[in-house]
Design a protein around this motif. Structure first.
Motif, short mmCIF file in Angstrom:
data_model
loop_
_atom_site.label_atom_id
_atom_site.label_comp_id
_atom_site.label_asym_id
_atom_site.label_seq_id
_atom_site.Cartn_x
_atom_site.Cartn_y
_atom_site.Cartn_z
N VAL A 146 9.24 -1.39 0.89
CA VAL A 146 10.59 -0.87 1.08
C VAL A 146 11.19 -0.66 -0.29
O VAL A 146 11.06 -1.51 -1.18
CB VAL A 146 11.46 -1.86 1.89
CG1 VAL A 146 12.86 -1.29 2.11
CG2 VAL A 146 10.80 -2.20 3.22
N GLU A 147 11.84 0.49 -0.47
CA GLU A 147 12.54 0.73 -1.74
C GLU A 147 13.89 1.34 -1.44
O GLU A 147 14.12 1.98 -0.41
CB GLU A 147 11.71 1.64 -2.65
CG GLU A 147 11.44 3.02 -2.10
CD GLU A 147 10.53 3.86 -2.99
OE1 GLU A 147 9.79 3.29 -3.81
OE2 GLU A 147 10.56 5.09 -2.84
N SER A 148 14.81 1.13 -2.37
CA SER A 148 16.16 1.66 -2.24
C SER A 148 16.15 3.15 -2.55
O SER A 148 15.40 3.62 -3.41
CB SER A 148 17.09 0.92 -3.21
OG SER A 148 18.38 1.47 -3.15
N THR A 149 17.01 3.87 -1.86
CA THR A 149 17.22 5.30 -2.17
C THR A 149 18.35 5.40 -3.20
O THR A 149 19.04 4.42 -3.48
CB THR A 149 17.62 6.07 -0.91
OG1 THR A 149 18.87 5.54 -0.43
CG2 THR A 149 16.55 5.98 0.17
N ASP A 150 18.56 6.60 -3.71
CA ASP A 150 19.71 6.82 -4.61
C ASP A 150 21.01 6.48 -3.89
O ASP A 150 21.89 5.83 -4.44
CB ASP A 150 19.75 8.27 -5.10
CG ASP A 150 18.63 8.60 -6.08
OD1 ASP A 150 18.02 7.66 -6.64
OD2 ASP A 150 18.36 9.80 -6.26
N HIS A 151 21.11 6.91 -2.63
CA HIS A 151 22.31 6.60 -1.83
C HIS A 151 22.45 5.08 -1.66
O HIS A 151 23.55 4.53 -1.76
CB HIS A 151 22.23 7.30 -0.48
CG HIS A 151 23.35 6.95 0.45
ND1 HIS A 151 24.66 7.27 0.20
CD2 HIS A 151 23.34 6.29 1.64
CE1 HIS A 151 25.43 6.83 1.18
NE2 HIS A 151 24.65 6.23 2.07
N GLY A 152 21.34 4.41 -1.42
CA GLY A 152 21.35 2.95 -1.27
C GLY A 152 21.87 2.26 -2.52
O GLY A 152 22.65 1.30 -2.44
N ARG A 153 21.46 2.74 -3.68
CA ARG A 153 21.94 2.14 -4.94
C ARG A 153 23.43 2.40 -5.14
O ARG A 153 24.17 1.53 -5.61
CB ARG A 153 21.11 2.65 -6.11
CG ARG A 153 19.72 2.01 -6.16
CD ARG A 153 18.92 2.42 -7.39
NE ARG A 153 18.52 3.82 -7.36
CZ ARG A 153 17.48 4.30 -6.69
NH1 ARG A 153 16.73 3.49 -5.97
NH2 ARG A 153 17.18 5.59 -6.73
N THR A 154 23.89 3.59 -4.75
CA THR A 154 25.33 3.90 -4.86
C THR A 154 26.14 2.99 -3.94
O THR A 154 27.16 2.43 -4.35
CB THR A 154 25.58 5.39 -4.51
OG1 THR A 154 24.86 6.20 -5.43
CG2 THR A 154 27.05 5.73 -4.55
N VAL A 155 25.69 2.83 -2.70
CA VAL A 155 26.37 1.95 -1.75
C VAL A 155 26.31 0.51 -2.26
O VAL A 155 27.31 -0.23 -2.18
CB VAL A 155 25.75 2.07 -0.34
CG1 VAL A 155 26.27 0.98 0.59
CG2 VAL A 155 26.02 3.45 0.24
N PHE A 156 25.17 0.11 -2.80
CA PHE A 156 25.04 -1.25 -3.32
C PHE A 156 26.08 -1.52 -4.42
O PHE A 156 26.69 -2.60 -4.44
CB PHE A 156 23.64 -1.50 -3.87
CG PHE A 156 23.54 -2.81 -4.61
CD1 PHE A 156 23.58 -4.01 -3.92
CD2 PHE A 156 23.47 -2.84 -5.99
CE1 PHE A 156 23.53 -5.22 -4.59
CE2 PHE A 156 23.41 -4.04 -6.66
CZ PHE A 156 23.44 -5.24 -5.97
N LEU A 157 26.29 -0.58 -5.31
CA LEU A 157 27.26 -0.80 -6.39
C LEU A 157 28.68 -0.99 -5.83
O LEU A 157 29.41 -1.86 -6.30
CB LEU A 157 27.23 0.36 -7.40
CG LEU A 157 25.96 0.42 -8.25
CD1 LEU A 157 25.93 1.71 -9.07
CD2 LEU A 157 25.85 -0.81 -9.15
#
Length: 160
Positions: free
Chosen positions: A109-120
């Motif tokens: 499993v890896e984070s998407t660009d959207h996932g990293r944005t939401v994470f921040l």
């Protein structure tokens, strides 16, 4: 005094013991804090606290490949529980599954660009709640002792 009343008295004393009270306070406080965090994350980022925990692990070391099995172990979820969670996160565009090199049975499993944005955004919301309810109520020295003590308890639990 008959046996029933003696057992009732002993049970009442055991239920009112300091150890039971103190541990109950720890669990109640941790649960309330987790609920505050979950509410803030759902309101501000449309993710659950558990999804945030997945994103922490994926964003902490972006180049590291993390299997669903490891995520399940880290989060103490069952295999079916992590599968359902990753399904929801994948549908939301937060993560993607990729085949594990050399092992067709494993899925990473890896984070998407959207996932990293939401994470921040979620990390900022998380930090606000933690600061307000976990850090701010304590004197800095007490906070240091608390986190040191929690670390010692965690270490003792890992050793057994």
């Amino acid at each position: 005094m008959d046996t029933v009343h003696r057992d009732d008295d002993e049970a009442a004393r055991a239920a009112d013991s300091r150890l039971v009270h103190d541990f109950g306070l720890l669990i109640k406080t941790a649960t309330r804090l987790e609920q505050r965090i979950d509410t803030a994350l759902r309101h501000e980022c449309r993710i659950s606290h558990t999804m945030f925990e997945v994103l922490i692990r994926l964003c902490r070391r972006p180049d590291e490949e993390i299997s669903q099995r490891r995520l399940a172990d880290d989060l103490t979820l069952t295999s079916s529980g992590i599968t359902r969670l990753v399904d929801r996160m994948e549908e939301a565009g937060l993560v993607r599954r990729v085949p594990a090199p050399g092992d067709r049975r494993s899925v990473l499993v890896e984070s998407t660009d959207h996932g990293r944005t939401v994470f921040l955004r979620a990390a900022a919301a998380h930090a606000q709640v933690v600061e307000r309810y976990f850090v701010a109520p304590l004197d800095p020295d007490d906070y240091g002792r608390l986190t040191g003590s929690l670390g010692a308890i965690d270490e003792a639990l890992r050793d057994t």
